[in-house]
Design a protein around this motif. Structure first.
Motif, short mmCIF file in Angstrom:
data_model
loop_
_atom_site.label_atom_id
_atom_site.label_comp_id
_atom_site.label_asym_id
_atom_site.label_seq_id
_atom_site.Cartn_x
_atom_site.Cartn_y
_atom_site.Cartn_z
N GLY A 198 -5.36 -6.75 4.11
CA GLY A 198 -4.32 -6.34 3.18
C GLY A 198 -4.90 -5.77 1.89
O GLY A 198 -4.28 -4.94 1.24
N ILE A 201 -4.96 -2.11 1.72
CA ILE A 201 -3.70 -1.38 1.61
C ILE A 201 -3.13 -1.54 0.21
O ILE A 201 -2.71 -0.58 -0.42
CB ILE A 201 -2.66 -1.90 2.64
N LEU A 202 -3.14 -2.79 -0.28
CA LEU A 202 -2.48 -3.09 -1.53
C LEU A 202 -3.38 -2.76 -2.72
O LEU A 202 -3.97 -3.61 -3.31
CB LEU A 202 -2.07 -4.57 -1.56
N LEU A 207 -2.27 2.81 -1.47
CA LEU A 207 -0.88 2.82 -1.03
C LEU A 207 -0.39 4.20 -0.61
O LEU A 207 0.59 4.33 0.10
CB LEU A 207 0.01 2.31 -2.16
N PHE A 209 -2.50 6.63 0.57
CA PHE A 209 -3.56 7.29 1.33
C PHE A 209 -3.46 6.87 2.79
O PHE A 209 -3.92 5.80 3.17
CB PHE A 209 -4.91 6.89 0.71
N ILE A 213 -4.53 3.22 5.44
CA ILE A 213 -3.44 2.41 6.02
C ILE A 213 -3.54 2.44 7.55
O ILE A 213 -3.42 1.41 8.22
CB ILE A 213 -2.07 2.94 5.55
N LEU B 90 2.81 -5.01 6.33
CA LEU B 90 2.36 -4.33 5.11
C LEU B 90 1.91 -2.91 5.44
O LEU B 90 2.24 -1.96 4.72
CB LEU B 90 1.22 -5.15 4.48
N GLY B 91 1.18 -2.76 6.55
CA GLY B 91 0.70 -1.45 6.96
C GLY B 91 1.85 -0.53 7.30
O GLY B 91 1.87 0.65 6.92
N ALA B 94 3.71 0.56 4.09
CA ALA B 94 2.86 1.45 3.30
C ALA B 94 2.73 2.82 3.98
O ALA B 94 2.83 3.86 3.33
CB ALA B 94 1.48 0.82 3.10
N LEU B 95 2.55 2.79 5.29
CA LEU B 95 2.39 4.05 6.03
C LEU B 95 3.65 4.89 5.93
O LEU B 95 3.61 6.10 5.68
CB LEU B 95 2.07 3.75 7.50
N ALA B 98 3.93 6.38 2.52
CA ALA B 98 2.94 7.41 2.24
C ALA B 98 3.17 8.68 3.06
O ALA B 98 2.92 9.78 2.59
CB ALA B 98 1.53 6.87 2.49
N LEU B 181 7.48 -1.29 -2.51
CA LEU B 181 6.41 -0.35 -2.21
C LEU B 181 6.97 0.93 -1.61
O LEU B 181 6.36 1.99 -1.67
CB LEU B 181 5.39 -0.96 -1.23
#
Lengths: 247, 237
Positions: A198, A201-202, A207, A209, A213, B90-91, B94-95, B98, B181
């Protein structure tokens, strides 16, 4: 309620204001359209080693603790049936509490640490393993346990030599679900200050890019499938009678 | 280990943050917290959770019933459930933020990606587990295929379907916490914005998210009991 719009929505505000910025200084600078930048990945793959190992360690310890506790509780509930509903409800509550929330609720008690992540992650696995072990033990045919008793086995021998081996597919099934879920959720251990993937990512630059990720998602999912395959293999060798029947 | 007193102070501060708006050096002189903001953000998290859950059910339930009834696509239905568990939340968020972009619509779709696999797999398994003799009896009574699904297979699969929906809900509401996010303010706003809301705000966010998740879990458990056909409830478990 009218004043709410004026309240600072810190995170959302940042995102909207250009919190999302293009990563600079990388091989893919100036090419924002790149979904995955192989050059950057090749140059930076080293930085994922430590977080990957941290995540593996968190998962391994949490699964071992979760399994031991849940297995013991399931054996207890197998002997004393009245314990089952409260244990199912209790582990269900632990399962339903979102991990991020759990991590942060533990912070005032255990601080930003590996322990905090491990407590929450192992608590999360209890319900899955407990339910599968109890179902597995329930599904052992009475004829098998009767035969064992008829052969003169004690209750303890019946449990360890007949019931638990016959429940192995369900037990490992629970372990597989718990392991795969925990590998994915351990990505959130960054909120407990326990590191893990994590962290990749964090971060403000990360975040936005996609490459980093995608690498994290790739590592996590590969890890999950790898351990799932290992557990399946263990199940295959631990239940030789199933193969005998199949052939 | 720390003493009881500082522990009380931590949680006390968080409760105060929930109940009354505050201004302090930590918050940079801004007024934050208080019931109004708490309720607004909680409703926002509930909204996106309900939207994503509805989308998941809308896609996964009919598909699961159809595949289960036909008895096809077992590898896909079960494999998808397994793969779904391996996705790091989380991935995913975020993905999505983004690559596709931020906002409620995109977030709903991303969260539905987490919700669809458990509902699909559990619906499929629930329908497949209905005794073939029962289905044959229904057919013999002259039911159409659609009636069999609606009146026989679906009611008997309710427990399994609800297991899937509850798993999906837990995953979606938990992940909705990191929605800020993706540009959508939820209770995660308190958690991710420590600079503005202080440690009291972070802990308050954690408490509120846990409360919201447990309320949803208990509501769904109650709904499940109501949805289970009376005839099936009489049967010894």
């Amino acid at each position: 309620m009218a004043s709410l719009a004026a309240l600072p929505l810190a995170v959302v505000g940042q995102v909207e204001k250009g919190f999302i910025q293009k990563r600079t200084g990388s091989a893919c600078q100036g090419k924002p359209s790149h979904l995955f930048c192989f050059d950057w990945a090749r140059e930076n793959i080293d930085r994922y080693g430590t977080p990957t190992l941290q995540q593996l360690e968190l998962v391994a310890i949490s699964i071992v603790i979760g399994f031991v506790v849940a297995f013991a509780l399931a054996l207890l509930a197998h002997r004393r049936r009245w314990l089952r509903p409260p244990l199912l409800a209790g582990t269900g509550i632990l399962y339903a509490i979102p991990s991020i929330s759990f991590f942060l609720l533990l912070l005032p008690i255990t601080g930003r640490s590996r322990e905090t992540a491990i407590i929450a992650l192992s608590a999360y696995t209890l319900q899955i393993i407990f339910r599968n072990v109890t179902v597995g033990l329930d599904n052992v045919p009475a004829s098998a346990t009767d035969s064992a008793r008829g052969m003169g086995m004690t209750e303890r021998q019946v449990l360890w030599r007949v019931e638990i081996p016959l429940a192995t597919p369900e037990i490992i099934g629970g372990l597989r679900i718990a392991t795969v879920s925990t590998i994915a959720i351990a990505t959130l251990a960054v909120f407990a200050g326990a590191g893990g993937l994590g962290t990749q990512i964090l971060g403000e630059a990360n975040l936005t890019f996609p490459t980093t990720i995608l690498i994290v998602i790739g590592i996590v999912m590969a890890m999950a499938f790898f351990f799932d395959a290992i557990l399946l293999t263990i199940q295959y060798y631990a239940t030789p009678w199933r193969r005998a029947r199949a052939s | 280990m720390i003493g009881i007193a500082p522990l009380f102070a931590s949680f006390g501060g968080a409760i105060e943050f929930i109940l009354t708006p505050q201004t302090s050096n930590v918050t940079g002189g801004n007024t934050v917290g208080g019931l109004d903001q708490v309720i607004e953000l909680m409703l926002a998290q509930l909204e996106v959770t309900v939207l994503a859950l509805a989308l998941s059910i809308l896609i996964a339930l009919p598909l699961g019933l159809y595949l289960g009834h036909k008895g096809v696509g077992e590898v896909a239905a079960v494999g998808l459930g397994n793969a779904g568990r391996a996705i790091p939340e989380l991935g995913l968020i975020a993905l999505m933020a983004a690559v596709i972009g931020v906002g409620l619509g995109n977030l709903t779709i991303a969260l539905a990606v987490l919700g669809i696999p458990p509902i699909l797999t559990n619906t499929f398994v629930g329908v497949r587990e209905v005794d073939a003799a029962t289905v044959q009896a229904a057919r013999g009574m002259g039911m159409t295929e659609l009636e069999i699904v609606r009146k026989v297979e679906a009611p008997m699969a309710v427990t399994s379907v609800f297991t899937g929906i509850r798993t999906a809900t837990i995953g979606i509401v938990a992940t909705a916490t990191i929605a800020p996010l993706a540009g959508v303010a939820t209770l995660g706003e308190f958690i991710l914005g420590e600079d503005v809301y202080g440690t009291d705000g972070v802990l308050a966010g954690a408490i509120l998210v846990a409360v919201l998740a447990l309320v949803l879990e208990f509501s769904l458990a109650a709904l499940q009991r109501r949805m289970t056909s009376k005839g099936l409830k009489l049967r010894p478990a």
